[in-house]
Structures are given as C-alpha cells and as structure tokens.
Scaffold this motif. Structure first.
Motif, PDB file in Angstrom:
ATOM      1  N   ALA A 152      12.197  -6.457   4.622  1.00 17.74           N
ATOM      2  CA  ALA A 152      12.612  -5.246   5.345  1.00 17.74           C
ATOM      3  C   ALA A 152      13.408  -5.580   6.594  1.00 17.74           C
ATOM      4  CB  ALA A 152      11.388  -4.411   5.717  1.00 17.74           C
ATOM      5  N   ILE A 153      13.263  -6.811   7.104  1.00 14.31           N
ATOM      6  CA  ILE A 153      13.988  -7.196   8.312  1.00 14.31           C
ATOM      7  C   ILE A 153      15.500  -7.210   8.078  1.00 14.31           C
ATOM      8  CG2 ILE A 153      14.051  -9.700   7.940  1.00 14.31           C
ATOM      9  CD1 ILE A 153      13.350 -10.110  10.826  1.00 14.31           C
ATOM     10  N   PHE A 154      15.913  -7.412   6.824  1.00 14.82           N
ATOM     11  CA  PHE A 154      17.335  -7.490   6.495  1.00 14.82           C
ATOM     12  C   PHE A 154      17.927  -6.141   6.090  1.00 14.82           C
ATOM     13  CE2 PHE A 154      15.619 -11.776   5.460  1.00 14.82           C
ATOM     14  CZ  PHE A 154      16.280 -12.466   6.467  1.00 14.82           C
ATOM     15  N   SER A 155      17.142  -5.085   6.230  1.00 17.92           N
ATOM     16  CA  SER A 155      17.652  -3.741   5.937  1.00 17.92           C
ATOM     17  C   SER A 155      17.140  -2.718   6.951  1.00 17.92           C
ATOM     18  CB  SER A 155      17.251  -3.309   4.519  1.00 17.92           C
ATOM     19  OG  SER A 155      15.837  -3.322   4.365  1.00 17.92           O
ATOM     20  N   ALA A 174      16.059 -29.709   8.043  1.00 24.23           N
ATOM     21  CA  ALA A 174      16.275 -28.876   6.861  1.00 24.23           C
ATOM     22  C   ALA A 174      16.734 -27.482   7.273  1.00 24.23           C
ATOM     23  CB  ALA A 174      15.000 -28.792   6.036  1.00 24.23           C
ATOM     24  N   CYS A 175      17.380 -26.821   6.337  1.00 23.00           N
ATOM     25  CA  CYS A 175      17.838 -25.459   6.590  1.00 23.00           C
ATOM     26  C   CYS A 175      17.228 -24.508   5.566  1.00 23.00           C
ATOM     27  CB  CYS A 175      19.363 -25.377   6.539  1.00 23.00           C
ATOM     28  SG  CYS A 175      20.181 -26.141   7.952  1.00 23.00           S
ATOM     29  N   THR A 176      17.099 -23.261   5.953  1.00 24.48           N
ATOM     30  CA  THR A 176      16.505 -22.239   5.107  1.00 24.48           C
ATOM     31  C   THR A 176      17.598 -21.428   4.430  1.00 24.48           C
ATOM     32  OG1 THR A 176      14.649 -22.081   6.646  1.00 24.48           O
ATOM     33  CG2 THR A 176      14.929 -20.275   5.102  1.00 24.48           C
ATOM     34  N   LEU A 177      17.413 -21.122   3.149  1.00 24.33           N
ATOM     35  CA  LEU A 177      18.404 -20.336   2.414  1.00 24.33           C
ATOM     36  C   LEU A 177      18.464 -18.922   2.968  1.00 24.33           C
ATOM     37  CD1 LEU A 177      17.769 -21.465  -1.274  1.00 24.33           C
ATOM     38  CD2 LEU A 177      19.492 -22.293   0.345  1.00 24.33           C
ATOM     39  N   PHE A 178      19.676 -18.471   3.253  1.00 25.60           N
ATOM     40  CA  PHE A 178      19.881 -17.141   3.829  1.00 25.60           C
ATOM     41  C   PHE A 178      20.211 -16.155   2.712  1.00 25.60           C
ATOM     42  CE2 PHE A 178      22.251 -13.915   6.296  1.00 25.60           C
ATOM     43  CZ  PHE A 178      21.342 -13.723   7.316  1.00 25.60           C
ATOM     44  N   PRO A 179      19.768 -14.891   2.848  1.00 23.10           N
ATOM     45  CA  PRO A 179      20.106 -13.880   1.828  1.00 23.10           C
ATOM     46  C   PRO A 179      21.617 -13.771   1.634  1.00 23.10           C
ATOM     47  CG  PRO A 179      18.457 -13.029   3.352  1.00 23.10           C
ATOM     48  CD  PRO A 179      18.914 -14.334   3.921  1.00 23.10           C
ATOM     49  N   ASN A 180      22.026 -13.467   0.430  1.00 26.95           N
ATOM     50  CA  ASN A 180      23.457 -13.404   0.127  1.00 26.95           C
ATOM     51  C   ASN A 180      24.179 -12.296   0.870  1.00 26.95           C
ATOM     52  OD1 ASN A 180      23.475 -15.608  -1.570  1.00 26.95           O
ATOM     53  ND2 ASN A 180      23.044 -14.415  -3.411  1.00 26.95           N
ATOM     54  N   SER A 181      23.447 -11.250   1.238  1.00 27.47           N
ATOM     55  CA  SER A 181      24.069 -10.146   1.975  1.00 27.47           C
ATOM     56  C   SER A 181      23.031  -9.449   2.833  1.00 27.47           C
ATOM     57  CB  SER A 181      24.713  -9.141   1.010  1.00 27.47           C
ATOM     58  OG  SER A 181      23.727  -8.543   0.188  1.00 27.47           O
ATOM     59  N   LEU A 182      23.518  -8.730   3.845  1.00 26.81           N
ATOM     60  CA  LEU A 182      22.658  -7.985   4.753  1.00 26.81           C
ATOM     61  C   LEU A 182      22.957  -6.503   4.630  1.00 26.81           C
ATOM     62  CD1 LEU A 182      23.102 -10.186   7.966  1.00 26.81           C
ATOM     63  CD2 LEU A 182      21.271 -10.331   6.288  1.00 26.81           C
ATOM     64  N   SER A 200      27.734 -16.252  -3.164  1.00 25.64           N
ATOM     65  CA  SER A 200      27.280 -15.019  -3.800  1.00 25.64           C
ATOM     66  C   SER A 200      28.110 -14.702  -5.041  1.00 25.64           C
ATOM     67  CB  SER A 200      27.373 -13.849  -2.807  1.00 25.64           C
ATOM     68  OG  SER A 200      28.683 -13.751  -2.277  1.00 25.64           O
ATOM     69  N   GLY A 201      29.135 -15.485  -5.263  1.00 31.31           N
ATOM     70  CA  GLY A 201      30.047 -15.295  -6.396  1.00 31.31           C
ATOM     71  C   GLY A 201      31.316 -16.071  -6.126  1.00 31.31           C
ATOM     72  N   GLY A 202      31.823 -16.754  -7.101  1.00 28.66           N
ATOM     73  CA  GLY A 202      33.007 -17.585  -6.874  1.00 28.66           C
ATOM     74  C   GLY A 202      32.622 -18.854  -6.138  1.00 28.66           C
ATOM     75  N   ASP A 203      33.497 -19.315  -5.251  1.00 23.55           N
ATOM     76  CA  ASP A 203      33.249 -20.575  -4.554  1.00 23.55           C
ATOM     77  C   ASP A 203      33.083 -20.391  -3.052  1.00 23.55           C
ATOM     78  OD1 ASP A 203      35.775 -19.845  -3.945  1.00 23.55           O
ATOM     79  OD2 ASP A 203      36.741 -21.728  -4.557  1.00 23.55           O
ATOM     80  N   SER A 204      32.713 -19.173  -2.599  1.00 26.87           N
ATOM     81  CA  SER A 204      32.517 -18.927  -1.169  1.00 26.87           C
ATOM     82  C   SER A 204      31.270 -18.097  -0.912  1.00 26.87           C
ATOM     83  CB  SER A 204      33.742 -18.214  -0.576  1.00 26.87           C
ATOM     84  OG  SER A 204      33.881 -16.918  -1.135  1.00 26.87           O
ATOM     85  N   ALA A 205      30.693 -18.291   0.264  1.00 21.03           N
ATOM     86  CA  ALA A 205      29.563 -17.481   0.718  1.00 21.03           C
ATOM     87  C   ALA A 205      30.104 -16.420   1.663  1.00 21.03           C
ATOM     88  CB  ALA A 205      28.539 -18.358   1.427  1.00 21.03           C
ATOM     89  N   GLU A 206      29.657 -15.193   1.499  1.00 17.48           N
ATOM     90  CA  GLU A 206      30.173 -14.077   2.305  1.00 17.48           C
ATOM     91  C   GLU A 206      29.028 -13.135   2.680  1.00 17.48           C
ATOM     92  OE1 GLU A 206      33.694 -10.674   2.004  1.00 17.48           O
ATOM     93  OE2 GLU A 206      33.485 -12.210   0.456  1.00 17.48           O
ATOM     94  N   PRO A 207      28.194 -13.530   3.679  1.00 16.08           N
ATOM     95  CA  PRO A 207      26.972 -12.773   3.969  1.00 16.08           C
ATOM     96  C   PRO A 207      27.101 -11.628   4.970  1.00 16.08           C
ATOM     97  CG  PRO A 207      26.965 -14.832   5.164  1.00 16.08           C
ATOM     98  CD  PRO A 207      28.244 -14.800   4.400  1.00 16.08           C
TER      99      PRO A 207
END
Length: 399
Positions: A152-155, A174-182, A200-207
């Motif tokens: 719920a923190i991401f919405s 180490a790093c933590t995986l971030f949600p693909n979108s907010l 999130s699709g293709g060859d780039s991250a766009e969060p």
C-alpha cells in the motif's frame, strides 16, 4: 526497559514520593508564576514538538496538566532506534505510542529509522498506521526484505514526499528489487536508497512515469538489473540527484524530462547520461571521485560535459577537476560545450584517502606531484574557454 534507561510515561512508576511542607509551598509559588509557553495555542506547541524525537515529545506530558495529553495529537512522529539503548525498548515504546495516541488525529509526517534488522510485524504496523492516518511525508530506513513492506505504500494517495531505504539483511552492499512502477499520484518528492531497478519491458527500467506530480528525485546507491538503461520518464521532474559510491554494472540514464533544470551528482561516475531533454538542464553540481586509475570514469565524466551543453551554473569539487585531469592531453581539447555558462563555482576540500591512493597508483613521482595540486593548473580556463566572462568563485569546504 528500566526507568534508568530512557524514562517515558509508558515505563516510569506512577508512585510519587510525598512532598514536604516546604516543597509544597515552593510549588505553590511556582504555580503562581506566569508560564508563557503553556498559554500558547495547541497548534504552536505541536509545531514546536515536531522538531524533537517522539520520546522527548512524550516526556513533555509530565510538565503540567496542560501538557498531559498534548503529545497524543502530534502530527509529526520521529522514531529512531538510535534514541534507545535496546531494540526491545524501542519496539515497546513504538507499540505504546501508537496504541495511546489519539486515533482521530492525522500523522502528516513520519520518520522511522531502525539501524539493524526490523521485525516484519513492527514495520507493517508502522506503515499501515501512517497510511491509515493520511501521512504526507514518510521516511523509512530499515534492513529487511522488500516483501515485508506493505504494498500500500506504493499506492498511497496522500503521500507527497517519500524517502525509502530498504537494505537486505546481512549485506550492506546488496540492493533491494524495486517495484516496476509506482502509483503515487500526489507525490512530489522521492528519495530512494539501496534499490535495484529491473526492466519492465524491453531493455530499460522505467519506474517513475506514473508519478504525475514528481518534482524532486534522489537516486542514492541504486543500480539496474536485466536492463541496459534506467529511463527517467517524467514530464514534471525539475531536480534530479544521483549518488553512487561503489561500482555496479555500467548502464545509461536516459532522460525524458522536459522540465528538468537541475542535476546533482556525487560519487563515482559510471553511468552514461543521454536523451534529448539533457539540453534543458541549466544548473549542475558534480562532486566526483574514483577508486582506481582507470580512464573509464574520467571519460564518462567528460561525456557529461559534452551532453550538458546549455548549463548556465556549474559547481564542481576540486576532486571532480582532478578526475577530469586524468584524461591525457585534456587541456589541448577544444570544448564544443559550456558556451552559455554564467557561473562557475569550485569547492575546495581534502581528497578522500581512497582517491588519493588511486592518483598515486602506477604513476611517477613527477606525475603524482602534478596531480596532487589542490587545483590542476589550467583546468579552470579549460572549462571557461567558451564562456570567458562567466563569474568564477573558489570556496573552501569541509569534507
């Protein structure tokens, strides 16, 4: 928790010693004296209390009857485990605070920090309490699995500012995986630390594309996985800060940010910066260092100058100029950029021990002497070759 640790009304004894006659008379005189602070309205007193940590704020209830329940209305809660001797005492205090606080009062600002690992149920209660009480500014710094943070923190629709640092247990690198979108439609300020962005699709991250009001973005010790680029696509972003003190995989930062005006960087340059909207940046502040004598980072840093063609205000540290100076025959290069520069500020400060060692590695004594100069000879004029009338300021700064 013993009363000798951090005494709060949640733990101290309710029994009080009987007063002597002289003490009673003295108290009566004190009660008749004017208490200018206590006569102030609640909103003013609560504003004052918002600058202290929650433990001290709660302790004010023993001052007088006027203060007894004031802390229960605090709109700002600063909860740091460093304010307590033990984590057990900290969690006990947090539980009591949330239980006894006025449930109808909003929590506009919450800053929660646990230096070590956090129990999932404690973190879940903190986050859910903040969201259910219409939090606007939320800061969370913990060691845990990202799955332990309520999604719920991401919405959250009330969040305008979010500072999030989530490190995996037992590994500081180490790093933590971030949600693909907010889905934070009211968010204007976002500070992320120790996260990994995934494609999130293709060859780039766009969060960040769904953050419709984002103005300030800080990417602190973050990296990219399974992608060649981090795409910062946002039509409202004005200020971007990137910090990176340890090398990860090399990747590009692609800017699709038509309103971006300010770019700040500190650490080791290893990300290529590109995109048509790089040209909109007018204010740049770079504090770069390197940990080896490789030319890769100096060349990347130089490429930034070429991309940031329309900069009007440039601030650099002395170490940044020394990184640039590692490029062979740099001063003979004709710059095709920095033609609109109006202000150049150089911050003088001591080199870090690691950077100083990197400068000496594999070089002759003559080269080391030349590179060890506080300001490489000719480097300022090199930057000003297309803007000779720009104002120059050299300031001393502590590290």
């Amino acid at each position: 928790m013993s009363s000798s640790e951090y005494d709060t009304p949640f733990t101290r004894s309710t029994k009080r010693p009987r007063r002597t006659k002289s003490e009673t008379q003295s108290q009566s005189v004190n009660d008749n004296e004017e208490d200018r602070l206590s006569v102030l309205p609640d909103c003013v007193l609560l504003h004052v209390l918002s600058f202290v940590n929650a433990r001290h704020a709660v302790q004010t209830c023993i001052l007088s009857r006027r203060w007894r329940n004031l802390w229960k209305l605090l709109p700002t809660l600063i909860l740091h485990s460093s304010h307590f001797w033990t984590f057990k005492a900290f969690t006990k205090f947090v539980s009591a605070l949330l239980t006894r606080r006025d449930a109808s009062s909003a929590v506009l600002n919450l800053d929660f920090e646990r230096l070590g690992c956090i129990e999932p149920h404690v973190l879940k209660r903190i986050v859910n309490y903040a969201i259910s009480h219409k939090v606007r500014n939320l800061g969370i710094s913990v060691k845990c699995d990202i799955a332990h943070i309520p999604p719920a923190i991401f919405s959250c629709k009330t969040l305008t500012s979010l500072k999030l640092s989530v490190s995996p247990r037992g590994n500081i690198y180490a790093c933590t995986l971030f949600p693909n979108s907010l889905n934070l439609t009211a968010l204007t300020s976002l500070h992320l630390q120790h996260f990994t962005f995934c494609a999130s699709g293709g060859d780039s991250a766009e969060p960040f594309s769904a953050c419709e009001r984002l103005s300030d973005l800080v990417i602190d010790q973050c990296t990219v996985r399974d992608a060649k680029a981090l795409c910062i696509s946002n039509s409202t972003l004005v200020n971007l800060t990137v910090r990176s003190d340890h090398l990860k995989d090399f990747y590009k930062i692609v800017l699709s940010t038509s309103k971006l005006k300010s770019f700040r960087f500190s650490g080791i340059p290893y990300q290529q910066i590109c995109g048509s909207d790089v040209l909109s940046i007018e204010d740049v502040d770079i504090d770069a260092e390197i940990w080896s004598n490789s030319l890769e980072s100096p060349l990347i840093l130089f490429s930034w100058l070429l991309e940031l063609a329309n900069v009007k205000s440039l601030t650099v540290s002395a170490s940044t100029l020394q990184v640039l100076f590692l490029i062979p025959n740099l001063l003979k290069v004709k710059l095709p950029c920095l033609g609109k520069l109006k202000s150049l500020k150089v911050k003088m400060k001591p080199l870090s021990p690691i950077f100083a060692m990197a400068l000496k590695s594999g070089r002759s004594k003559k080269e080391v002497t030349k590179l060890s100069m506080p300001l490489p000879d000719g480097i300022v004029n090199f930057l000003l070759q297309n803007s000779p009338s720009a104002e120059v300021a050299i300031v001393n700064c502590k590290r």
